[in-house]
Write a protein that holds these residues in place. Structure first.
Motif, mmCIF file in Angstrom:
data_model
loop_
_atom_site.group_PDB
_atom_site.id
_atom_site.type_symbol
_atom_site.label_atom_id
_atom_site.label_comp_id
_atom_site.label_asym_id
_atom_site.label_seq_id
_atom_site.Cartn_x
_atom_site.Cartn_y
_atom_site.Cartn_z
ATOM 1 N N GLN A 132 5.801 17.025 3.967
ATOM 2 C CA GLN A 132 4.959 16.818 5.143
ATOM 3 C C GLN A 132 3.501 16.556 4.774
ATOM 4 O O GLN A 132 2.835 15.712 5.380
ATOM 5 C CB GLN A 132 5.063 18.031 6.073
ATOM 6 C CG GLN A 132 6.469 18.311 6.570
ATOM 7 C CD GLN A 132 7.077 17.163 7.340
ATOM 8 O OE1 GLN A 132 6.797 16.980 8.520
ATOM 9 N NE2 GLN A 132 7.918 16.367 6.695
ATOM 10 N N TYR A 133 3.026 17.254 3.769
ATOM 11 C CA TYR A 133 1.643 17.055 3.319
ATOM 12 C C TYR A 133 1.486 15.653 2.725
ATOM 13 O O TYR A 133 0.465 14.986 2.935
ATOM 14 C CB TYR A 133 1.285 18.122 2.283
ATOM 15 C CG TYR A 133 -0.191 18.272 2.004
ATOM 16 C CD1 TYR A 133 -1.078 18.691 2.995
ATOM 17 C CD2 TYR A 133 -0.709 18.022 0.732
ATOM 18 C CE1 TYR A 133 -2.435 18.853 2.730
ATOM 19 C CE2 TYR A 133 -2.057 18.187 0.451
ATOM 20 C CZ TYR A 133 -2.915 18.602 1.453
ATOM 21 O OH TYR A 133 -4.254 18.759 1.183
ATOM 22 N N GLY A 134 2.506 15.192 2.007
ATOM 23 C CA GLY A 134 2.454 13.861 1.425
ATOM 24 C C GLY A 134 2.658 12.762 2.447
ATOM 25 O O GLY A 134 1.908 11.777 2.480
ATOM 26 N N TRP A 135 3.673 12.911 3.309
ATOM 27 C CA TRP A 135 3.934 11.868 4.303
ATOM 28 C C TRP A 135 2.798 11.745 5.310
ATOM 29 O O TRP A 135 2.652 10.690 5.944
ATOM 30 C CB TRP A 135 5.243 12.139 5.031
ATOM 31 C CG TRP A 135 6.497 11.997 4.243
ATOM 32 C CD1 TRP A 135 7.559 12.862 4.232
ATOM 33 C CD2 TRP A 135 6.882 10.924 3.356
ATOM 34 N NE1 TRP A 135 8.557 12.410 3.394
ATOM 35 C CE2 TRP A 135 8.164 11.220 2.848
ATOM 36 C CE3 TRP A 135 6.249 9.755 2.937
ATOM 37 C CZ2 TRP A 135 8.835 10.380 1.947
ATOM 38 C CZ3 TRP A 135 6.908 8.914 2.033
ATOM 39 C CH2 TRP A 135 8.172 9.225 1.556
ATOM 40 N N THR A 136 2.008 12.797 5.474
ATOM 41 C CA THR A 136 0.814 12.686 6.327
ATOM 42 C C THR A 136 -0.024 11.493 5.907
ATOM 43 O O THR A 136 -0.513 10.713 6.738
ATOM 44 C CB THR A 136 -0.028 13.971 6.251
ATOM 45 O OG1 THR A 136 0.700 15.059 6.818
ATOM 46 C CG2 THR A 136 -1.344 13.822 7.014
ATOM 47 N N SER A 145 -0.968 12.036 -4.481
ATOM 48 C CA SER A 145 -2.224 11.734 -5.160
ATOM 49 C C SER A 145 -2.563 10.248 -5.073
ATOM 50 O O SER A 145 -3.719 9.870 -4.827
ATOM 51 C CB SER A 145 -2.125 12.171 -6.627
ATOM 52 O OG SER A 145 -3.320 11.893 -7.323
ATOM 53 N N ALA A 146 -1.549 9.395 -5.251
ATOM 54 C CA ALA A 146 -1.768 7.949 -5.164
ATOM 55 C C ALA A 146 -2.119 7.535 -3.735
ATOM 56 O O ALA A 146 -3.028 6.709 -3.514
ATOM 57 C CB ALA A 146 -0.523 7.207 -5.643
ATOM 58 N N TYR A 147 -1.410 8.096 -2.759
ATOM 59 C CA TYR A 147 -1.714 7.796 -1.363
ATOM 60 C C TYR A 147 -3.132 8.236 -1.009
ATOM 61 O O TYR A 147 -3.846 7.538 -0.274
ATOM 62 C CB TYR A 147 -0.716 8.508 -0.446
ATOM 63 C CG TYR A 147 0.622 7.825 -0.277
ATOM 64 C CD1 TYR A 147 0.865 6.533 -0.728
ATOM 65 C CD2 TYR A 147 1.671 8.484 0.373
ATOM 66 C CE1 TYR A 147 2.097 5.920 -0.556
ATOM 67 C CE2 TYR A 147 2.910 7.873 0.552
ATOM 68 C CZ TYR A 147 3.113 6.599 0.085
ATOM 69 O OH TYR A 147 4.344 6.002 0.274
ATOM 70 N N LEU A 148 -3.552 9.389 -1.517
ATOM 71 C CA LEU A 148 -4.896 9.894 -1.214
ATOM 72 C C LEU A 148 -5.964 8.947 -1.761
ATOM 73 O O LEU A 148 -6.974 8.691 -1.106
ATOM 74 C CB LEU A 148 -5.074 11.303 -1.783
ATOM 75 C CG LEU A 148 -6.410 11.984 -1.482
ATOM 76 C CD1 LEU A 148 -6.651 12.096 0.017
ATOM 77 C CD2 LEU A 148 -6.459 13.369 -2.135
ATOM 78 N N LEU A 159 0.819 -1.208 0.000
ATOM 79 C CA LEU A 159 0.000 0.000 0.000
ATOM 80 C C LEU A 159 0.854 1.261 0.000
ATOM 81 O O LEU A 159 0.395 2.323 -0.413
ATOM 82 C CB LEU A 159 -0.931 0.024 1.221
ATOM 83 C CG LEU A 159 -2.097 -0.967 1.244
ATOM 84 C CD1 LEU A 159 -2.864 -0.841 2.555
ATOM 85 C CD2 LEU A 159 -3.035 -0.742 0.064
ATOM 86 N N LEU A 160 2.093 1.150 0.453
ATOM 87 C CA LEU A 160 2.980 2.308 0.563
ATOM 88 C C LEU A 160 3.810 2.530 -0.689
ATOM 89 O O LEU A 160 4.624 3.433 -0.748
ATOM 90 C CB LEU A 160 3.909 2.130 1.771
ATOM 91 C CG LEU A 160 3.188 1.896 3.110
ATOM 92 C CD1 LEU A 160 4.202 1.600 4.200
ATOM 93 C CD2 LEU A 160 2.322 3.093 3.482
#
Length: 307
Positions: free
Chosen positions: A256-260, A141-144, A59-60
Motif C-alpha cells: 500500500q505504501y508503494g502503490w500510493t 524508491s524508484a517511484y519516489l 513511468l510506471l
C-alpha cells in the motif's frame, strides 16, 4: 481506455495478427485496464483478448517483454490464459479469452472463494520462474524519485513514515527466504472464477517475489478483514503460522505504501478520466493505519522469528 487508440487504428493492428487477419470479428471493449485498452475479439474460430498498450506506462516501470514472458510461464503453470501472439511493435499481447466470471471484492466473502484463490496462488508460485524479479522496496524508491523529479503531488506526511517502512524491510530480510513467480497485482478483477478453478490474469507487474507479498497485497487491495487474511494464509500454507501471517500483513502495508506512489504518478501524468488521487489516498490511508496501529511492533517481532 487508458491511451488514445482509435477503432480504425485498433482494427488495422488486429489485421496484422495472423490469427485474426482477414477474419470477420466482433470487437468489444472490456472494463478496467488503467494502463491498457483491453478488447474482446470474437471470431468463428475462437475468442481472444487483445491487451493494447502505449508508451504511457514507462513511468510506471512496466516491461512488456517481461509481461509476455511471464504470461507464457503462467500459462505453462496452468493458471494463466493461453498466449496466442505478442507483437511489441504493435503494442499488442493477444491471449485466449477465459470463460469465467471476474471476481469482485464482495466475492471473497463467499464460501470457498478464498481457498480457491490460495490454490491458484500456489499453482502460479509453483510454476516456471519468471523473467524478472519484483521488489516493492526497490520499486517504491524508484517511484519516489519519479514523483519528486516531476513535481507530482505527494500525500501530506508521506515521507514521515520512511522509518517504519525501512523497519519492515529489515524485519522481512532473511537469507533463507526464497522467491517464487508472483503476479503482484491481484485485484479482484484479476481473478477469473471458472467452476471450481480460479485463473489469474494480468501480468504487468509480475516478477519473482516473496509469496507473502502476494498474500498481503490480496488482503489489502481487496479490502479483506484480518480474519480473511488469516484464512488466506492458512489455506495457502496448509496451517496457521504466526510468522507467515505477520509477514503477509506487513507485506500488505509495504504494497500500500508503494502503490500510493503509483497513484501519484498516474495522478500527475495520466489523461484518463479517473480519480487517481482518491485511489492513491485509499492505499496511503491503509498503510498509515498499520504504521500507527497497536500491532505494528509485535508484527515486526513475529516476522523476525519463526513459529
Amino acid at each position: 481506455m487508458s491511451f488514445s487508440l482509435s477503432d480504425s487504428e485498433l482494427n488495422d493492428r488486429l489485421d496484422r495478427l495472423p490469427v485474426l487477419a482477414g477474419r470477420e470479428r466482433v470487437v468489444e471493449d472490456l472494463e478496467g485496464g488503467l494502463t491498457n485498452r483491453n478488447v474482446k475479439i470474437t471470431t468463428s474460430d475462437g475468442v481472444y483478448v487483445a491487451r493494447c498498450s502505449g508508451s504511457s506506462s514507462e513511468l510506471l516501470a512496466i516491461d512488456r517483454d517481461d509481461e509476455y514472458f511471464n504470461s507464457r510461464a503462467a500459462e505453462e503453470a496452468g493458471v494463466g490464459a493461453p498466449v496466442v501472439d505478442y507483437r511489441p511493435d504493435l503494442g499488442i499481447l493477444l491471449i485466449g479469452y477465459l470463460n469465467g466470471v471476474t471476481l469482485t471484492k464482495d466475492d471473497f466473502a463467499r464460501d470457498g472463494v478464498i481457498a480457491k484463490a490460495a490454490v491458484a496462488c500456489r499453482t502460479l508460485h509453483g510454476g516456471p520462474r519468471f523473467r524478472n524479479d519484483f521488489d516493492m522496496f526497490a520499486r517504491q524508491s524508484a517511484y519516489l524519485r519519479i514523483v519528486e523529479s516531476h513535481g507530482f503531488r505527494l500525500p501530506a506526511g508521506y515521507l514521515d513514515f520512511a522509518g517504519q517502512f525501512e523497519s519492515i524491510q529489515a524485519a522481512l530480510a532473511h537469507p533463507d527466504r526464497v522467491s517464487v513467480p508472483c503476479n503482484n497485482d491481484l485485484l479482484a478483477a484479476n481473478f477469473v472464477l471458472d467452476g471450481d478453478k480460479i485463473w489469474l490474469i494480468d501480468y504487468e507487474y509480475s516478477g519473482n517475489n516473496d509469496p507473502t507479498f502476494e498474500l498481503g497485497n490480496i488482503w489489502r487491495d481487496n479490502g479483506l478483514s484480518l480474519e480473511q487474511l488469516e484464512e488466506l494464509v492458512t489455506a495457502y500454507y496448509g496451517r496457521t503460522t504466526r510468522h507467515e501471517l505477520a509477514r503477509a500483513r506487513l507485506q500488505g502495508t509495504v504494497s500500500q505504501y508503494g502503490w500510493t506512489l503509483w497513484g501519484c504518478i498516474q495522478n500527475g501524468s495520466s489523461t484518463l478520466d479517473f480519480d487517481f488521487w482518491e485511489w492513491a489516498m485509499e492505499r496511503y490511508d491503509n498503510a498509515v493505519e498499520e504504521f500507527r496501529g497497536p500491532d505494528f511492533t509485535r508484527l515486526l517481532d513475529d516476522a523476525r522469528t519463526g513459529d
